[in-house]
Write a protein that holds these residues in place. Structure first.
Motif, PDB file in Angstrom:
ATOM      1  N   THR A  26       0.824  -1.208   0.000  1.00 54.58           N
ATOM      2  CA  THR A  26       0.000   0.000   0.000  1.00 54.58           C
ATOM      3  C   THR A  26       0.857   1.257   0.000  1.00 54.58           C
ATOM      4  O   THR A  26       2.030   1.228   0.372  1.00 54.58           O
ATOM      5  CB  THR A  26      -0.928   0.007   1.240  1.00 54.58           C
ATOM      6  N   MET A  28       0.098   5.510   1.240  1.00 52.52           N
ATOM      7  CA  MET A  28      -0.716   6.128   2.279  1.00 52.52           C
ATOM      8  C   MET A  28      -1.571   7.223   1.667  1.00 52.52           C
ATOM      9  O   MET A  28      -1.482   7.503   0.473  1.00 52.52           O
ATOM     10  CB  MET A  28       0.175   6.631   3.398  1.00 52.52           C
ATOM     11  N   ASP A  60      -6.103   6.055   6.030  1.00 49.08           N
ATOM     12  CA  ASP A  60      -5.664   5.267   7.181  1.00 49.08           C
ATOM     13  C   ASP A  60      -6.714   4.241   7.607  1.00 49.08           C
ATOM     14  O   ASP A  60      -6.391   3.079   7.852  1.00 49.08           O
ATOM     15  CB  ASP A  60      -5.343   6.171   8.369  1.00 49.08           C
ATOM     16  N   LEU A  63      -6.853   1.287   5.262  1.00 45.68           N
ATOM     17  CA  LEU A  63      -5.670   0.431   5.438  1.00 45.68           C
ATOM     18  C   LEU A  63      -5.841  -0.460   6.666  1.00 45.68           C
ATOM     19  O   LEU A  63      -5.664  -1.679   6.593  1.00 45.68           O
ATOM     20  CB  LEU A  63      -4.409   1.284   5.568  1.00 45.68           C
ATOM     21  N   VAL A  64      -6.209   0.115   7.783  1.00 44.06           N
ATOM     22  CA  VAL A  64      -6.366  -0.659   9.018  1.00 44.06           C
ATOM     23  C   VAL A  64      -7.499  -1.680   8.872  1.00 44.06           C
ATOM     24  O   VAL A  64      -7.340  -2.850   9.247  1.00 44.06           O
ATOM     25  CB  VAL A  64      -6.604   0.276  10.227  1.00 44.06           C
ATOM     26  N   ILE A  77       4.485  -0.759   3.289  1.00 38.76           N
ATOM     27  CA  ILE A  77       4.040   0.598   2.984  1.00 38.76           C
ATOM     28  C   ILE A  77       5.137   1.285   2.178  1.00 38.76           C
ATOM     29  O   ILE A  77       6.298   1.301   2.596  1.00 38.76           O
ATOM     30  CB  ILE A  77       3.735   1.387   4.274  1.00 38.76           C
ATOM     31  N   ASP A  87       3.549  10.437   7.296  1.00 44.23           N
ATOM     32  CA  ASP A  87       2.405   9.531   7.179  1.00 44.23           C
ATOM     33  C   ASP A  87       2.646   8.232   7.941  1.00 44.23           C
ATOM     34  O   ASP A  87       1.734   7.681   8.554  1.00 44.23           O
ATOM     35  CB  ASP A  87       2.117   9.217   5.712  1.00 44.23           C
ATOM     36  N   ARG A  90       2.056   8.497  11.617  1.00 45.26           N
ATOM     37  CA  ARG A  90       0.624   8.575  11.922  1.00 45.26           C
ATOM     38  C   ARG A  90      -0.038   7.196  11.849  1.00 45.26           C
ATOM     39  O   ARG A  90      -0.806   6.821  12.724  1.00 45.26           O
ATOM     40  CB  ARG A  90      -0.055   9.543  10.952  1.00 45.26           C
ATOM     41  N   VAL A  91       0.276   6.428  10.823  1.00 41.63           N
ATOM     42  CA  VAL A  91      -0.449   5.187  10.582  1.00 41.63           C
ATOM     43  C   VAL A  91       0.052   4.009  11.432  1.00 41.63           C
ATOM     44  O   VAL A  91      -0.734   3.128  11.772  1.00 41.63           O
ATOM     45  CB  VAL A  91      -0.444   4.825   9.072  1.00 41.63           C
ATOM     46  N   GLN A  94      -1.935   3.400  14.555  1.00 35.27           N
ATOM     47  CA  GLN A  94      -3.251   2.819  14.299  1.00 35.27           C
ATOM     48  C   GLN A  94      -3.150   1.322  14.021  1.00 35.27           C
ATOM     49  O   GLN A  94      -3.989   0.546  14.473  1.00 35.27           O
ATOM     50  CB  GLN A  94      -3.912   3.535  13.118  1.00 35.27           C
ATOM     51  N   LEU A  95      -2.125   0.920  13.285  1.00 33.71           N
ATOM     52  CA  LEU A  95      -1.935  -0.512  13.012  1.00 33.71           C
ATOM     53  C   LEU A  95      -1.577  -1.262  14.290  1.00 33.71           C
ATOM     54  O   LEU A  95      -2.140  -2.307  14.591  1.00 33.71           O
ATOM     55  CB  LEU A  95      -0.853  -0.718  11.950  1.00 33.71           C
TER      56      LEU A  95
END
Length: 171
Positions: A26, A28, A60, A63-64, A77, A87, A90-91, A94-95
Motif C-alpha cells: 500500500t 498512504m 488510514d 488500510l487498518v 508501505i 504519514d 501517523r499510521v 493505528q496498526l
C-alpha cells in the motif's frame, strides 16, 4: 497494459509453489504513485506470496480495516512523494493499536522526507514507533528488503511470530 506485456502466471518465478501467505502492499493517503506498488507486488509474488495491492491514496481507516480483515503475514508501505515519515508515524500507531495487527510485521520504504537527505534519526524514530524495518531511498533498499524477507522466513516463530525484535532492521 496489453496482455502481451504482462507475465503469464505459469511462467512467473515462484508461481505454483505453495503460497507463503498474504502480504498487503500500500501507499498512504497522501501518496498517489503506483509504479512502486506494482514493482513490490511483482517482487513479492515472485517470492511466493499472495499480494493484495491496495493502491495509491489509501486512507488510514481503509488500510487498518483491510489489514484486520485479511490478517496478512506482512504489511509493506511505500512512499514516493516524500511524506513517508510523516504519514508512517501517523499510521503505525493505528496498526499497532489494533489487537489483531499488534504483532504483524510492518515495513516502510521509499522517500521518507522532502529535504533530500533523510537522516538516520528518521529511520530510528519510525522503528521506535513500531515499524519492523525501514528502507530508505538511496541506500540499496532492494538488497535490504531481500535480506529482511529472508530473515522473516527464518524466524523460529514464522512470519507472524512473537519474537519480532530479532528481525527489526533499518536500511
Amino acid at each position: 497494459m496489453s496482455d502481451q506485456l504482462m507475465p503469464r502466471a505459469e511462467t512467473t518465478p515462484g508461481y505454483g509453489d505453495s503460497p507463503k501467505g498474504t502480504v498487503i502492499v500500500t501507499s498512504m493517503a497522501s501518496d498517489s504513485h503506483t509504479w512502486n506498488l506494482v514493482f513490490l507486488q511483482l517482487l513479492l509474488e515472485e517470492l511466493g506470496y499472495d499480494v493484495v495491492n491496495l493502491g495509491p491514496c489509501v486512507p488510514d481507516a481503509l488500510l487498518v480495516d483491510e489489514c484486520r480483515t485479511l490478517d496478512p503475514e506482512l504489511i509493506v508501505i511505500s512512499s514516493v512523494n516524500g511524506h513517508g515519515f510523516q504519514d508512517g508515524m501517523r499510521v503505525i500507531g493505528q496498526l499497532r493499536g489494533s489487537t489483531p495487527l499488534a504483532a504483524t510485521p510492518v515495513v516502510i520504504g521509499g522517500k521518507l522526507g522532502t529535504d533530500g537527505g533523510e537522516s538516520a534519526t528518521c529511520a530510528e524514530e519510525l522503528m521506535a514507533a513500531g515499524f519492523d524495518a525501514v528502507f530508505e531511498d538511496g541506500r540499496d533498499p532492494l538488497a535490504a528488503f531481500h535480506f529482511f524477507m529472508s530473515a522473516l522466513l527464518r524466524s523460529p516463530n514464522g512470519p507472524n511470530g512473537t519474537d519480532q525484535d530479532q528481525d527489526r532492521i533499518s536500511a
